[in-house]
Design a protein around this motif. Sequence first.
Motif, PDB file in Angstrom:
ATOM      1  N   PRO B 215      34.210  46.753 -34.186  1.00 34.57           N
ATOM      2  CA  PRO B 215      35.140  47.406 -35.123  1.00 34.57           C
ATOM      3  C   PRO B 215      34.415  47.595 -36.447  1.00 34.57           C
ATOM      4  O   PRO B 215      34.017  46.611 -37.064  1.00 34.57           O
ATOM      5  CB  PRO B 215      36.293  46.414 -35.251  1.00 34.57           C
ATOM      6  N   ALA B 216      34.209  48.839 -36.847  1.00 32.73           N
ATOM      7  CA  ALA B 216      33.335  49.089 -38.000  1.00 32.73           C
ATOM      8  C   ALA B 216      33.646  50.447 -38.611  1.00 32.73           C
ATOM      9  O   ALA B 216      32.929  51.419 -38.416  1.00 32.73           O
ATOM     10  CB  ALA B 216      31.865  49.023 -37.557  1.00 32.73           C
ATOM     11  N   ASN B 217      34.695  50.498 -39.369  1.00 35.09           N
ATOM     12  CA  ASN B 217      35.086  51.716 -40.078  1.00 35.09           C
ATOM     13  C   ASN B 217      33.965  52.125 -41.036  1.00 35.09           C
ATOM     14  O   ASN B 217      33.387  51.275 -41.729  1.00 35.09           O
ATOM     15  CB  ASN B 217      36.380  51.437 -40.856  1.00 35.09           C
ATOM     16  N   ILE B 218      33.660  53.415 -41.081  1.00 39.32           N
ATOM     17  CA  ILE B 218      32.626  53.877 -42.016  1.00 39.32           C
ATOM     18  C   ILE B 218      33.021  53.642 -43.475  1.00 39.32           C
ATOM     19  O   ILE B 218      32.167  53.649 -44.360  1.00 39.32           O
ATOM     20  CB  ILE B 218      32.295  55.374 -41.806  1.00 39.32           C
ATOM     21  N   ASN B 219      34.298  53.405 -43.718  1.00 43.56           N
ATOM     22  CA  ASN B 219      34.740  53.082 -45.084  1.00 43.56           C
ATOM     23  C   ASN B 219      34.799  51.582 -45.352  1.00 43.56           C
ATOM     24  O   ASN B 219      35.427  51.131 -46.308  1.00 43.56           O
ATOM     25  CB  ASN B 219      36.093  53.733 -45.367  1.00 43.56           C
TER      26      ASN B 219
END
Lengths: 578, 578
Positions: B215-219
């Motif tokens: 899980p790694a949102n670009i934000n």
Amino acid sequence: MSDTQNKTKHEIPSLKSLEQDFGQKFAYPASTKTYLEGSRSDIKAPIRMIEQLSTRVGEEMVANPPIPVYDTSGPYSDPDILINLEKGLPLLRKNWIEERGDTEQLAGPSSEYGVARSIDEATQSLRFAHINPPRVAKSGNNVSQMYYARQGIVTPEMEYVALRESMGLEQLRKNPEYKQLLKQHPGKSYGANLPEIVTGEFVRSEIAAGRAIIPANINHPELEPMIIGRNFRVKINGNLGNSAVTSSINEEVEKMVWSIRWGADTIMDLSTGKHIHETREWIIRNSPVPIGTVPIYQALDKTGGIAEDLTWEMFRDTLVEQAEQGVDYFTIHAGVLLRYVPLTAERLTGIVSRGGSIMAKWCLAHHKENFLYTKFDEICELMKAYDVSFSLGDGLRPGCIADSNDAAQFGELHTLGELTAKAWKHDVQVMIEGPGHVPMQRIEENMTEELKHCLEAPFYTLGPLITDIAPGYDHITSGIGAAQIGWYGTAMLCYVTPKEHLGLPDKEDVRTGIITYKIAAHGADLAKGLPGAQVRDNALSKARFEFRWEDQFNLGLDPERAREYHDATLPAEGAKIA
Amino acid sequence: MSDTQNKTKHEIPSLKSLEQDFGQKFAYPASTKTYLEGSRSDIKAPIRMIEQLSTRVGEEMVANPPIPVYDTSGPYSDPDILINLEKGLPLLRKNWIEERGDTEQLAGPSSEYGVARSIDEATQSLRFAHINPPRVAKSGNNVSQMYYARQGIVTPEMEYVALRESMGLEQLRKNPEYKQLLKQHPGKSYGANLPEIVTGEFVRSEIAAGRAIIPANINHPELEPMIIGRNFRVKINGNLGNSAVTSSINEEVEKMVWSIRWGADTIMDLSTGKHIHETREWIIRNSPVPIGTVPIYQALDKTGGIAEDLTWEMFRDTLVEQAEQGVDYFTIHAGVLLRYVPLTAERLTGIVSRGGSIMAKWCLAHHKENFLYTKFDEICELMKAYDVSFSLGDGLRPGCIADSNDAAQFGELHTLGELTAKAWKHDVQVMIEGPGHVPMQRIEENMTEELKHCLEAPFYTLGPLITDIAPGYDHITSGIGAAQIGWYGTAMLCYVTPKEHLGLPDKEDVRTGIITYKIAAHGADLAKGLPGAQVRDNALSKARFEFRWEDQFNLGLDPERAREYHDATLPAEGAKIA
């Protein structure tokens, strides 16, 4: 001497305050103590009924029936019985024992140590004042429940536990109010044979087969009989034990009483130090649950702590002393054989059982076989004269998960099986102690090996802890293992408190340990499919769904804790994540 | 307005005191924070090394090697990084994201709500001051880790987690000092495929297959990437959430930081109330672990709490708002279908998931299919533009053991499988939420059904609680179930605190919940046979056997608690029973 007296003077009011405490704080909220009567009026098994509030359905209030729960708390929770710790509990079993006519009352203790202590001036002020002279089997008689069972006799003790285990389930089934609450998922029993209703005859047959025991020394007439076997409710044991340094006799009595209030089915008194004999007397006289001990601890004390100096005579005298006080089961490390000791050399943590290391030291020092093993028949003769049950100790149990299920542990287990067969020849009741520290994937093997080699004698395990990385939380590391091994068939789970490996538990630790193990034992009952086990879960869940907060607290294992945690600011939807 | 300002004035020093607190109290004793470097110098995965004292062997002192442990605590435990909560954490992933060239930075938030809040005067003083404008995928691009994995690309994130999971095990194996400590029992893996060494390629292949997610949102460039999948270490999630009534933003930030210090792998922010947007910003900017949310909670807040008034547009705006803040995974209750709702009518406790009951209410009120289901492809489009992972919610999970594994629960699970396949067509990462309340004998079925119907997507369960009778102790009732389901293959365990069902957890409850779940997760790793998992157990056991008390404390999950419990009066043989 004056020191002791001062201490005692200080303690006497404390006993009174304990009694008051028990009366005032002991009763569970919304609960009624009742009894299930058997075939005769003096067989009355206790049960606690938790009353519930009604549910509003439209304009109507629909009643919710009371929920029966197993009750270990003894006369302390009976408002009709006046508790006097100095006098001890009512002698529930006195008549049952006497009417069998196979015992006689002695003039006084027959152990050397018991005699010496009964006239010892230094401990006079600590002594329980109302000791009855001990009983023993008449010459040639066997007074064990196993003996009776094998004679086809259903004793009052057996009938009592049958009522106690059944908890009136037959009546509940006939009452439509309980219909929804009696819904239950099928269990996965791992070979357990759980009857729909426990009868006296079923109890008898299980005891005759050696699959269950009723630890019930004839010198513990205060006992409310209970049964330990895999075809009954899973039980839990709580340990007590003062050390001269940290606690008084009264504190131990207090912990014992609170332990049974929270739900301990048996208590092991692991006291050490100068007043071990006196402490034990106070505990037994006031305990409605079976008391277990590890006699080698006291025997060692008599040598001044030197294992090599232990002798059979000294140990035997200790067994007689404790049997005549009324200890219901003895942990005996008779399986620690000389040839097993070298098997522990390559272990990460060697021998961690205190009893095990005492006997290993003795064996090595004398290069002789363990005298508990060589004298086993004589021990059996003694056990059957008082009906003390064996808890065959696992002196070579693993002290860490690395050492689990190794040759030393399983070698000893095989010997415990051999000793079980020997004890059963004497009709002496036996349970088998088990580990300890075992990672989850190796737990089941412990149960299958025990069943196979120990002939289905009840298994009694300490946890097991499933990991070694959480000192301070070993009630949890072990509670996880206990729930699993209970499911697989372990009959009794010895609790572990948060202080395990770190220090001696205080009253709060005892509470935490017991509730954790009640969870494990009940979880195991549910998983095995014990008839009626789900009623309490269903009732509490229904109360939760209907926002009957009080009922939710009262139906729980620890109403006080739940109430304390309840937060009035909680949003109505509850604190769950979605 | 003046009220808020006063409150803020009061809070500012508190932030500083938190920072100081973290610095002074946060470091684990005898521990060194180090990094495992990857193929390039900006890939440095954290690891904590616990130093040990030496063992005296005769005249000699023999050194004991340092023990590596998985480290979730982020920059807070790095003495070289100055923590400034007002500015947020260093932007570890910034360059990785930018160099891929598939995203663009917006001028500001693109959600209506995000825009409104960015200029809202009433909350100005609560606002995190250093918000970077959000990034989004360039038109037509997919920026999910699953997309890259399926293109054959090992991203820096994947390499990072490979290092992090391996914990330098390859080096340990070459070092004779670790030989004894590396001994480990074979596991029982239930079909998990645990490699001896985790490589970047292995991580890539697992993500491509959908068996694991990062899980790694670009934000959320502050993130230290971690992986959730059954062929990796079992992870745990801790929940936070203020309610306007009980806690401030700072308290939630504090709980978040302590949660990761104790070992939470991800955090769900379940805040409700007026400042949910602002609270989330503070948490994400200061969190090195993935943050999950349940967007329907906030959407519902926007309707004033009326489920029927929810609209797709409002919900979509919330998704954009939260995705642009950097939320790493969304719980989406898209499996609560209209036809399943009647299946809950006969349940003892109906629908207990908050999100589930919101959607059920909406479906019934409009007699329409759940818009989360009908708009699922549009949600996927949005998820892949930010790389938000799905946590497909189990809105129909059982609220009591009686309701476990029923038609409603498993019906929804089948739909979650269908949605998984759909999400994977978009290369969007998915995990599946699971129960809840399940007695032990029914736990395994949950895992096998999930693996079968949800195509081996990672399972993420809440406990499960194995009994309903212990309010106040549901960290334990659920920890038992969590250890088991983790063993069977669940990839992440959502913690439960002692306050579950009763109130909102405070910092102490969070600590207890997290340590309980670290035990469950580690117990599962051991049982599965995860390579290297037993090193810490072995080291601690050796320290225990050698009476190296300090090492015993330091190697444990909670050194402070162990030290506090340690009783100097403890006899040398330890507090075990024999």
